[in-house]
Design a protein around this motif. Structure first.
Motif, PDB file in Angstrom:
ATOM      1  N   ARG A  11       0.843  -1.210   0.000  1.00  0.00           N
ATOM      2  CA  ARG A  11       0.000   0.000   0.000  1.00  0.00           C
ATOM      3  C   ARG A  11       0.870   1.249   0.000  1.00  0.00           C
ATOM      4  O   ARG A  11       0.356   2.359   0.054  1.00  0.00           O
ATOM      5  CB  ARG A  11      -0.933   0.015   1.218  1.00  0.00           C
ATOM      6  CG  ARG A  11      -2.184  -0.827   1.013  1.00  0.00           C
ATOM      7  CD  ARG A  11      -3.093  -0.788   2.226  1.00  0.00           C
ATOM      8  NE  ARG A  11      -4.000   0.350   2.213  1.00  0.00           N
ATOM      9  CZ  ARG A  11      -5.306   0.266   2.389  1.00  0.00           C
ATOM     10  NH1 ARG A  11      -5.876  -0.905   2.575  1.00  0.00           N
ATOM     11  NH2 ARG A  11      -6.062   1.330   2.390  1.00  0.00           N
ATOM     12  N   LEU A  12       2.174   1.064   0.028  1.00  0.00           N
ATOM     13  CA  LEU A  12       3.160   2.150   0.020  1.00  0.00           C
ATOM     14  C   LEU A  12       3.005   3.027   1.262  1.00  0.00           C
ATOM     15  O   LEU A  12       2.905   2.508   2.364  1.00  0.00           O
ATOM     16  CB  LEU A  12       3.057   2.945  -1.289  1.00  0.00           C
ATOM     17  CG  LEU A  12       3.136   2.084  -2.564  1.00  0.00           C
ATOM     18  CD1 LEU A  12       3.024   2.965  -3.812  1.00  0.00           C
ATOM     19  CD2 LEU A  12       4.392   1.253  -2.629  1.00  0.00           C
ATOM     20  N   VAL A  13       2.937   4.337   1.080  1.00  0.00           N
ATOM     21  CA  VAL A  13       2.780   5.235   2.233  1.00  0.00           C
ATOM     22  C   VAL A  13       1.298   5.516   2.401  1.00  0.00           C
ATOM     23  O   VAL A  13       0.658   6.041   1.502  1.00  0.00           O
ATOM     24  CB  VAL A  13       3.567   6.546   2.015  1.00  0.00           C
ATOM     25  CG1 VAL A  13       3.269   7.537   3.130  1.00  0.00           C
ATOM     26  CG2 VAL A  13       5.062   6.240   1.958  1.00  0.00           C
ATOM     27  N   HIS A  14       0.760   5.132   3.553  1.00  0.00           N
ATOM     28  CA  HIS A  14      -0.683   5.284   3.797  1.00  0.00           C
ATOM     29  C   HIS A  14      -0.902   5.662   5.254  1.00  0.00           C
ATOM     30  O   HIS A  14       0.053   6.072   5.931  1.00  0.00           O
ATOM     31  CB  HIS A  14      -1.414   3.983   3.417  1.00  0.00           C
ATOM     32  CG  HIS A  14      -0.895   2.761   4.103  1.00  0.00           C
ATOM     33  ND1 HIS A  14      -1.455   2.251   5.240  1.00  0.00           N
ATOM     34  CD2 HIS A  14       0.158   1.967   3.813  1.00  0.00           C
ATOM     35  CE1 HIS A  14      -0.764   1.177   5.612  1.00  0.00           C
ATOM     36  NE2 HIS A  14       0.215   0.989   4.769  1.00  0.00           N
ATOM     37  N   GLY A  15      -2.126   5.548   5.730  1.00  0.00           N
ATOM     38  CA  GLY A  15      -2.478   6.049   7.055  1.00  0.00           C
ATOM     39  C   GLY A  15      -1.594   5.518   8.178  1.00  0.00           C
ATOM     40  O   GLY A  15      -1.062   6.289   8.987  1.00  0.00           O
ATOM     41  N   LEU A  18       1.980   6.950   7.813  1.00  0.00           N
ATOM     42  CA  LEU A  18       2.106   8.377   8.104  1.00  0.00           C
ATOM     43  C   LEU A  18       1.832   8.714   9.555  1.00  0.00           C
ATOM     44  O   LEU A  18       2.584   9.439  10.192  1.00  0.00           O
ATOM     45  CB  LEU A  18       1.100   9.166   7.265  1.00  0.00           C
ATOM     46  CG  LEU A  18       1.470   9.568   5.854  1.00  0.00           C
ATOM     47  CD1 LEU A  18       0.336  10.381   5.279  1.00  0.00           C
ATOM     48  CD2 LEU A  18       2.759  10.355   5.818  1.00  0.00           C
ATOM     49  N   TYR A  19       0.711   8.186  10.054  1.00  0.00           N
ATOM     50  CA  TYR A  19       0.275   8.601  11.387  1.00  0.00           C
ATOM     51  C   TYR A  19       0.873   7.705  12.477  1.00  0.00           C
ATOM     52  O   TYR A  19       1.375   8.193  13.489  1.00  0.00           O
ATOM     53  CB  TYR A  19      -1.260   8.609  11.463  1.00  0.00           C
ATOM     54  CG  TYR A  19      -1.855   9.638  10.522  1.00  0.00           C
ATOM     55  CD1 TYR A  19      -1.891  10.979  10.873  1.00  0.00           C
ATOM     56  CD2 TYR A  19      -2.342   9.285   9.271  1.00  0.00           C
ATOM     57  CE1 TYR A  19      -2.394  11.939  10.012  1.00  0.00           C
ATOM     58  CE2 TYR A  19      -2.856  10.228   8.400  1.00  0.00           C
ATOM     59  CZ  TYR A  19      -2.880  11.562   8.773  1.00  0.00           C
ATOM     60  OH  TYR A  19      -3.378  12.511   7.908  1.00  0.00           O
ATOM     61  N   PRO A  50       2.239  14.497   1.630  1.00  0.00           N
ATOM     62  CA  PRO A  50       1.921  14.078   3.001  1.00  0.00           C
ATOM     63  C   PRO A  50       3.149  13.677   3.823  1.00  0.00           C
ATOM     64  O   PRO A  50       3.178  13.930   5.031  1.00  0.00           O
ATOM     65  CB  PRO A  50       0.977  12.890   2.813  1.00  0.00           C
ATOM     66  CG  PRO A  50       1.138  12.446   1.406  1.00  0.00           C
ATOM     67  CD  PRO A  50       1.598  13.637   0.626  1.00  0.00           C
TER      68      PRO A  50
END
Lengths: 159, 126
Positions: A11-15, A18-19, A50
């Motif tokens: 999904r690579l860079v996702h929620g 990041l969070y 992001p």
């Protein structure tokens, strides 16, 4: 303690990245290492915006990994979309303390080791060899999760 | 063609928002939800692209930088928009105003209306 974590995640860079990792771990640097995204200006911007909202970092191609600061102090998160890219990254000489398996989709010959982690026997062999070279290999979605061992038995039969 | 609303979120959040909005305003067409759990970045792109397929749609997502937002931004074309930070106030405004507005103008209005629905009130000391 400073650490460099390499996350394999289709999904690579996702929620979560990041969070959970970027903000809460927290990462001082976050790099998506992906040739396809790095080569596409629009895709690169979609991920860099992001990432740079959260910390230092961005998108680089595999061949640029060697340019990352080798004596970096702090938490650094590197993300690749698959094990193949992770292998290339490790061979570049960048120090990695831990590989964490995030999302790896099901596929032919792959068995399920966690909710979103499917591995073939060959891929497990590659991970075993990485582990023997001194890099910890775990399954975990978030830094707060208890790390799970991908070398235990699969949770479901082969697909 | 009236602008469609596609709510793309983590888990069942989008489905619940669509259901609850229609509970308040009534059943409508071209107002749907998709979830992305267990899908790769490429699969999410294909799912969204296949659904909106060049027609006028606004894709609502839950948070900036997450897969639904990133992949929706990657696949939209002219006449389509992505609005993140979806909430009930925003969706109600969407259904009220979509018969009279094109997707681009409507998307900007929804960000304003969604922002206006964010408020806080402090408790008073006893």
């Amino acid at each position: 303690m400073s650490q460099t974590v390499l996350r394999i995640d289709d999904r690579l860079v996702h929620g979560q990245v990041l969070y959970g990792w970027g903000k809460l771990w927290p990462a001082e640097e976050l790099w998506l290492v992906d040739d396809a995204v790095a080569a596409d200006e629009n895709e690169r911007k979609l991920y860099e915006e992001p990432i740079q909202y959260v910390c230092r970092g961005g998108v680089i191609a595999l061949e640029q990994v060697a340019e990352l600061t080798r004596d970096f102090e702090g938490n650094r998160l590197l993300v690749t979309r698959d094990l193949e890219a992770a292998k290339h990254l490790l061979s570049s000489g960048v120090k990695v303390d831990q590989i964490t398996l995030g999302n790896i989709a099901s596929g032919q010959g792959r068995e399920q080791f966690a909710d979103h982690v499917f591995l073939s026997a060959e891929e497990r062999g590659v991970l075993e060899s990485i582990k023997k070279d001194g890099v910890e290999v775990v399954i975990r979605d978030l830094p707060s999760d208890t790390p799970r061992d991908p070398f235990l038995s699969p949770v479901k039969e082969g697909l | 063609m009236i602008t469609g609303g596609l709510v793309v979120t983590h888990g069942d959040l989008g489905k619940m928002l669509v259901e609850e909005t229609q509970r308040l305003i009534g059943a409508v067409d071209r107002f749907e939800a998709l979830k992305t759990e267990g899908l790769s970045a490429g699969e999410i792109s294909e799912l969204i692209k296949g659904h909106i397929d060049g027609e006028p749609w606004i894709v609502f997502t839950d948070a900036p930088g997450t897969s639904p937002t990133t992949r929706a931004r990657a696949v939209i074309v002219a006449g389509q928009a992505v609005v993140t930070g979806v909430n009930l106030g925003m969706l109600m405004s969407f259904l009220v105003h979509r018969p009279n507005m094109l997707a681009d103008d409507l998307a900007e209005k929804l960000v304003n209306d969604g922002t206006r629905s964010l408020k806080c009130w402090m408790g008073k000391k006893a």
